[in-house]
Design an enzyme around this catalytic site. Structure first.
Site, mmCIF file in Angstrom:
data_model
loop_
_atom_site.group_PDB
_atom_site.id
_atom_site.type_symbol
_atom_site.label_atom_id
_atom_site.label_comp_id
_atom_site.label_asym_id
_atom_site.label_seq_id
_atom_site.Cartn_x
_atom_site.Cartn_y
_atom_site.Cartn_z
ATOM 1 N N ASP A 67 -9.267 -4.199 -12.283
ATOM 2 C CA ASP A 67 -9.198 -4.575 -11.098
ATOM 3 C C ASP A 67 -8.795 -5.896 -10.940
ATOM 4 O OD1 ASP A 67 -8.763 -2.957 -8.560
ATOM 5 O OD2 ASP A 67 -10.112 -4.492 -7.708
ATOM 6 N N GLU A 103 -13.476 -12.078 -2.328
ATOM 7 C CA GLU A 103 -13.354 -11.087 -3.261
ATOM 8 C C GLU A 103 -13.180 -11.720 -4.705
ATOM 9 O OE1 GLU A 103 -11.183 -7.953 -1.958
ATOM 10 O OE2 GLU A 103 -10.487 -7.176 -4.008
ATOM 11 N N GLU A 156 -4.934 -0.475 0.898
ATOM 12 C CA GLU A 156 -6.182 -0.996 1.443
ATOM 13 C C GLU A 156 -6.666 0.109 2.155
ATOM 14 O OE1 GLU A 156 -6.475 -3.418 -0.344
ATOM 15 O OE2 GLU A 156 -6.838 -5.128 1.126
ATOM 16 N N GLU A 222 -3.114 4.931 -7.754
ATOM 17 C CA GLU A 222 -4.652 4.744 -7.086
ATOM 18 C C GLU A 222 -5.519 5.801 -7.683
ATOM 19 O OE1 GLU A 222 -6.244 2.291 -5.984
ATOM 20 O OE2 GLU A 222 -4.662 0.890 -5.043
HETATM 21 C C1 LIG Z 1 -6.299 -0.909 -7.468
HETATM 22 C C2 LIG Z 1 -6.723 -1.393 -6.238
HETATM 23 N N1 LIG Z 1 -6.148 -1.132 -4.918
HETATM 24 C C3 LIG Z 1 -6.702 -1.487 -3.980
HETATM 25 C C4 LIG Z 1 -7.896 -2.421 -3.752
HETATM 26 C C5 LIG Z 1 -8.110 -2.574 -2.574
HETATM 27 O O1 LIG Z 1 -7.773 -4.159 -1.981
HETATM 28 C C6 LIG Z 1 -8.172 -2.800 -5.055
HETATM 29 N N2 LIG Z 1 -9.333 -3.701 -4.940
HETATM 30 N N3 LIG Z 1 -7.694 -2.382 -6.211
#
Ligand SMILES: Cc1ncc(CO)c(N)n1
EC number: 3.5.99.2
Length: 233
Positions: A67, A103, A156, A222
């Protein structure tokens, strides 16, 4: 199990009316068009285990390395460049700063607490889903504003949707890294941000346009992104 978080129920029209995706709105219709895979993504094994505090550390580490690589891609800069109105650019700039302030430190602290070295981070190969997702976003950022805002909104919103499960169930994670990841994606600020993206989708996107395919493709990526965390852990 004491702190079990139930799965999210099947999507229904109007589920997200409170954030501006009223029944029949463009956002609501896109949401329904991807309902089946959306539900599988937000109820994926990864999310279930994270919310129940049963996720193995190595899976969390593998997921967050992916991520962080994903996050470093500059999609917000492209959105700011493509936004048609100055006020929208300003809104996106503020959010981008928020990501940098909130973040990014989560990731850096996490890597330290879980003893992930710079080397381990650098050398971790991208999972197939992450690679495909990044390649796809590289295409999307060179496309239209309508497609880009749909992609951003979808990613999101889907994150808010899985995190909302635990808020709905009144469960607070006991593992700080789990709670921290939930807190970044559920709460007043993240809801407001998602609501602003939903409003932009309602304004600019069309259910019969190429945006519909973008929405479904992001949901698909996702779901696979979560699954891949187990393969390379
Ligand atoms: C893969 C992915 N999609 C969405 C988000 C949300 O911001 C994230 N952190 N990572």
């Amino acid at each position: 199990m004491v702190n079990h978080v139930p799965e999210a129920p099947a999507s229904k029209s109007g589920d997200w009316a409170f954030l501006g995706a009223e029944s029949g709105s463009v956002a609501d219709r896109l949401y329904l068009s991807a309902a089946e895979e959306w539900n599988r993504a937000i109820n994926s094994r990864f999310v279930n285990e994270l919310l129940d505090d049963t996720l193995p550390d190595n899976v969390l580490v593998s997921y967050l390395i992916q991520d962080f690589k994903f996050f470093n891609q500059g999609i917000m800069d492209h959105a700011i460049a493509l936004a048609p109105r100055e006020e929208t650019k300003e809104m996106l700039r503020k959010q981008s700063k928020f990501f940098a302030d909130e973040e990014a430190p989560y990731f850096t602290d996490f890597l330290k607490v879980y003893h992930v070295t710079d080397e381990q981070y650098e050398h971790a190969p991208q999972t197939p889903a992450n690679k495909e997702y990044c390649d796809y976003l590289a295409e999307v950022v060179n496309g239209t504003w309508e497609e880009l805002i749909t992609a951003l909104c979808c990613m999101e919103w889907l994150y808010l949707a899985w995190a909302k499960r635990t808020v709905d169930a009144g469960v607070v994670q006991q593992v700080p890294a789990h709670k921290g990841w939930v807190d970044l994606h559920e709460g007043e600020l993240f809801r407001a941000w998602t609501g602003r993206l939903i409003a932009l989708v309602n304004e600019y996107a069309s259910v019969d346009g190429p945006e519909a395919e973008v929405f479904r493709r992001i949901v698909h990526l996702e779901r696979r992104f979560f699954e891949d965390a187990y393969d390379l852990a």
